[in-house]
Write an enzyme that holds these catalytic residues in place. Structure first.
Site, PDB file in Angstrom:
ATOM      1  N   CYS A  73     -28.293 -59.853 -81.941  1.00 43.41           N
ATOM      2  CA  CYS A  73     -28.447 -61.125 -81.227  1.00 43.41           C
ATOM      3  C   CYS A  73     -29.463 -61.935 -82.012  1.00 43.41           C
ATOM      4  CB  CYS A  73     -28.830 -60.936 -79.757  1.00 43.41           C
ATOM      5  SG  CYS A  73     -30.526 -60.440 -79.406  1.00 43.41           S
ATOM      6  N   HIS A 106     -37.048 -39.953 -86.166  1.00 43.81           N
ATOM      7  CA  HIS A 106     -37.922 -39.518 -85.076  1.00 43.81           C
ATOM      8  C   HIS A 106     -37.348 -39.778 -83.685  1.00 43.81           C
ATOM      9  CE1 HIS A 106     -41.887 -39.577 -87.596  1.00 43.81           C
ATOM     10  NE2 HIS A 106     -40.939 -38.838 -88.130  1.00 43.81           N
TER      11      HIS A 106
END
Length: 167
Positions: A73, A106
């Site tokens: 966006c 992670h």
């Protein structure tokens, strides 16, 4: 995973009007890499509502049509917030190579989010390639990621907390 190695399932991609131009570029990049991709819209720069496109990607992943998605966006903020309402989605708004790598390594992000009005095509391509090439590290991160999918009232039973440090 090598970004040029075809995936078993296609990637799904969607954007609102603010991300339309960058999404179009990314679809071409994915095709150049030999990655199957399903474009879930929008298909023009006409104004649309980004939550609708975040939902399309989340629903495709929930149905098993894809394992990973890409959302764009204007800033990336709104569409990432909309995507993360879905428990099975770990959408990460990234800005560069490092945040793309860490989102996968992670956080086991399964949706890459980019700001179409904030990133140029070269940086976006680098983020895309890094995101697709990086594997989840597991280990100490697995416990934290498991907590993303639990309802707050299920959390205590499903995933042990990390040890508390004395004050």
């Amino acid at each position: 995973m090598n970004p040029k190695q075809p995936a078993a399932k296609p990637l799904v991609i969607a954007a609102d009007h603010g991300g339309f131009e960058l999404k179009t570029f990314l679809v071409k990049e994915l095709e150049r890499m030999g990655r199957p991709v399903v474009d879930l819209g929008c298909h023009s720069p006409e104004s649309v509502d980004y939550p609708d496109y975040a939902d399309r990607v989340a629903e495709a992943i929930a149905r098993g049509e894809a394992d990973m998605g890409i959302l764009v966006c204007g800033s990336g903020i709104g569409i990432s917030m909309a995507a993360n309402r879905h428990r099975h989605i770990r959408a990460a708004l990234v800005h560069d190579h490092l945040t793309a790598r860490l989102a996968r390594q992670h956080n086991d992000a399964n949706v890459l989010v980019l700001g179409g009005r904030l990133l140029g095509p070269e940086v976006a391509r680098d983020c895309l390639e890094t995101f697709l090439a990086t594997e989840f590290e597991g280990g100490r991160h697995s416990r934290r990621i498991a907590k993303f999918s639990c309802a707050p009232n299920e959390l205590a039973d499903a995933v042990p907390s990390s040890p508390r440090r004395p004050n």
